[in-house]
Write an enzyme that holds these catalytic residues in place. Sequence first.
Site, PDB file in Angstrom:
ATOM      1  CG  ASN A  55      30.353  14.822 -12.061  1.00  0.00           C
ATOM      2  OD1 ASN A  55      29.629  15.767 -12.368  1.00  0.00           O
ATOM      3  ND2 ASN A  55      30.374  14.310 -10.843  1.00  0.00           N
TER       4      ASN A  55
ATOM      5  CB  CYS B 273      26.051  17.515  -8.960  1.00  0.00           C
ATOM      6  SG  CYS B 273      27.840  17.548  -8.908  1.00  0.00           S
TER       7      CYS B 273
ATOM      8  CG  HIS C  14      24.826  14.323 -11.525  1.00  0.00           C
ATOM      9  ND1 HIS C  14      25.489  15.162 -12.395  1.00  0.00           N
ATOM     10  CD2 HIS C  14      25.679  14.130 -10.481  1.00  0.00           C
ATOM     11  CE1 HIS C  14      26.674  15.461 -11.905  1.00  0.00           C
ATOM     12  NE2 HIS C  14      26.820  14.842 -10.752  1.00  0.00           N
TER      13      HIS C  14
HETATM   14  N1  ACO Z   1      43.223   4.881 -11.079  1.00  0.00           N
HETATM   15  C1  ACO Z   1      43.649   3.724 -10.535  1.00  0.00           C
HETATM   16  N2  ACO Z   1      43.343   3.356  -9.283  1.00  0.00           N
HETATM   17  C2  ACO Z   1      42.579   4.178  -8.557  1.00  0.00           C
HETATM   18  C3  ACO Z   1      42.092   5.392  -9.060  1.00  0.00           C
HETATM   19  C4  ACO Z   1      42.449   5.730 -10.380  1.00  0.00           C
HETATM   20  N3  ACO Z   1      42.040   6.866 -10.973  1.00  0.00           N
HETATM   21  N4  ACO Z   1      41.356   6.001  -8.120  1.00  0.00           N
HETATM   22  C5  ACO Z   1      41.358   5.192  -7.039  1.00  0.00           C
HETATM   23  N5  ACO Z   1      42.110   4.093  -7.302  1.00  0.00           N
HETATM   24  C6  ACO Z   1      42.380   2.955  -6.443  1.00  0.00           C
HETATM   25  C7  ACO Z   1      42.218   3.251  -4.970  1.00  0.00           C
HETATM   26  O1  ACO Z   1      43.394   3.845  -4.469  1.00  0.00           O
HETATM   27  C8  ACO Z   1      41.953   1.897  -4.407  1.00  0.00           C
HETATM   28  O2  ACO Z   1      43.173   1.241  -4.265  1.00  0.00           O
HETATM   29  P1  ACO Z   1      43.440   0.269  -2.996  1.00  0.00           P
HETATM   30  O3  ACO Z   1      42.419  -0.830  -3.120  1.00  0.00           O
HETATM   31  O4  ACO Z   1      44.839  -0.153  -3.192  1.00  0.00           O
HETATM   32  O5  ACO Z   1      43.215   1.116  -1.777  1.00  0.00           O
HETATM   33  C9  ACO Z   1      41.177   1.172  -5.524  1.00  0.00           C
HETATM   34  O6  ACO Z   1      41.443   1.925  -6.717  1.00  0.00           O
HETATM   35  C10 ACO Z   1      39.698   1.084  -5.281  1.00  0.00           C
HETATM   36  O7  ACO Z   1      39.227   2.382  -4.889  1.00  0.00           O
HETATM   37  P2  ACO Z   1      37.742   2.629  -4.492  1.00  0.00           P
HETATM   38  O8  ACO Z   1      37.612   4.034  -3.950  1.00  0.00           O
HETATM   39  O9  ACO Z   1      37.236   1.489  -3.671  1.00  0.00           O
HETATM   40  O10 ACO Z   1      37.042   2.560  -5.930  1.00  0.00           O
HETATM   41  P3  ACO Z   1      35.514   2.601  -6.257  1.00  0.00           P
HETATM   42  O11 ACO Z   1      35.200   1.388  -7.045  1.00  0.00           O
HETATM   43  O12 ACO Z   1      34.654   2.927  -5.095  1.00  0.00           O
HETATM   44  O13 ACO Z   1      35.436   3.838  -7.247  1.00  0.00           O
HETATM   45  C11 ACO Z   1      34.800   6.170  -7.326  1.00  0.00           C
HETATM   46  C12 ACO Z   1      35.787   5.149  -6.781  1.00  0.00           C
HETATM   47  C13 ACO Z   1      34.852   6.121  -8.845  1.00  0.00           C
HETATM   48  C14 ACO Z   1      35.218   7.543  -6.849  1.00  0.00           C
HETATM   49  C15 ACO Z   1      33.381   5.812  -6.837  1.00  0.00           C
HETATM   50  O14 ACO Z   1      33.388   5.613  -5.448  1.00  0.00           O
HETATM   51  C16 ACO Z   1      32.389   6.896  -7.190  1.00  0.00           C
HETATM   52  O15 ACO Z   1      32.069   7.142  -8.339  1.00  0.00           O
HETATM   53  N6  ACO Z   1      31.801   7.570  -6.180  1.00  0.00           N
HETATM   54  C17 ACO Z   1      30.879   8.665  -6.442  1.00  0.00           C
HETATM   55  C18 ACO Z   1      31.643   9.875  -6.909  1.00  0.00           C
HETATM   56  C19 ACO Z   1      30.708  11.015  -7.248  1.00  0.00           C
HETATM   57  O16 ACO Z   1      29.671  10.807  -7.828  1.00  0.00           O
HETATM   58  N7  ACO Z   1      31.054  12.212  -6.846  1.00  0.00           N
HETATM   59  C20 ACO Z   1      30.171  13.327  -7.096  1.00  0.00           C
HETATM   60  C21 ACO Z   1      30.934  14.554  -6.995  1.00  0.00           C
HETATM   61  S1  ACO Z   1      30.065  15.777  -7.856  1.00  0.00           S
HETATM   62  C22 ACO Z   1      29.816  17.161  -6.938  1.00  0.00           C
HETATM   63  O17 ACO Z   1      28.830  17.325  -6.266  1.00  0.00           O
HETATM   64  C23 ACO Z   1      30.903  18.235  -7.009  1.00  0.00           C
END
Ligand code: ACO
Length: 316
Positions: free
Chosen positions: A273, A108, A243
């Site tokens: 993203n 990214c 980003h």
């Molecule tokens: N819908 C509903 N519930 C969900 C979803 C969804 N789509 N996804 C996860 N949950 C649930 C989880 O299972 C968890 O449930 P639990 O509490 O029963 O275990 C709960 O929601 C909370 O999950 P968390 O992972 O704690 O949620 P968080 O608030 O951290 O958000 C996220 C997750 C959005 C992925 C966040 O951590 C994030 O944005 N991280 C950075 C991601 C990123 O930028 N990635 C870059 C990749 S780009 C590249 O280089 C290819």
Amino acid sequence: MRIIGTGSAHPALTVTNQMLEKFLDTSDDWIRTRTGISQRQLISDEKLEDLAVNAAKRALENSGISAGDLDFIICSNVVNEYITPALSCIIQGRIGATCPCIDLNGACAGFIYSLDIAESYFSSKKDIKHILVVCAEEPTRMVDWSDRSTCVLFGDGAGAVVLGRGDNVKSIRLTTTSKQESLYQQRKLEHTPFITKEEADGPLVMKGHDVFKLAVSSSLRDIEGVIADGNITKHDVDHYLLHQANIRIIDTIRESLDQCSEKFPNNIEKYGNTSSASIPILLDEMNKGSKLKKGDKIVLSAFGAGFTTGACLLYW
Ligand code: ACO
């Protein structure tokens, strides 16, 4: 160097959060409040190269130069249909350019890495006048579409810039911190009669919390670094283009820098993203929407798998 033209292209299909609710245990409310995403544009019948070519042509049109005037093409890309040739070679032929080309996988952060390579070319090769950077990405083909924690985050798209000679890029900082386990995807290569090792093949694996924390700390370090290099303060910056991974990451960085939301434009709500394409797409929207004035101070900042990070200070 300086940016003399911008362009972008998106797939035709819009997939809303409500459409995802039909086959995933998720909700529009969860996705919007945790990520800021309402919809994304997804590749269906297009090829990624079509988006890349359209973004490149629009950037060329905006710059006023023709493909024949290009001296080098850099394409930032993580995956596409071809292992070889490089996507940049395909783009070169389809836009009618004749210059050398290279693909770069900086995840990214690939746009900032591409800008740094372009800047080195301008500095070291006096005959280089114009470079095209195209970021073309289809991360929606990397994820498992039954994994709600990853598939809701991504969209496909392409963004491009044409670079010319100038003195508008004031500083670029890049870092790489090897950290495979937080964000990776492995795929099997063709088998040979001599392979005896176990090989993995699967969709993108992401530890969301790790990425979130790394993204915030590294982006703050990189942004503060390029601002210091440019002898300005964080308050002098007119636009921070980050980003587009998660609105909460963007807001956390903005609050740490104590800046107003107007300085942090975003379009993650519409596109999700789009990996390295997200910053040039946003830049193109701002350019075409007349949101950028000559002399505006712009900070670009990105992070990606690797862990790669980078920031750039430029004057418009
Ligand atoms: N819908 C509903 N519930 C969900 C979803 C969804 N789509 N996804 C996860 N949950 C649930 C989880 O299972 C968890 O449930 P639990 O509490 O029963 O275990 C709960 O929601 C909370 O999950 P968390 O992972 O704690 O949620 P968080 O608030 O951290 O958000 C996220 C997750 C959005 C992925 C966040 O951590 C994030 O944005 N991280 C950075 C991601 C990123 O930028 N990635 C870059 C990749 S780009 C590249 O280089 C290819």
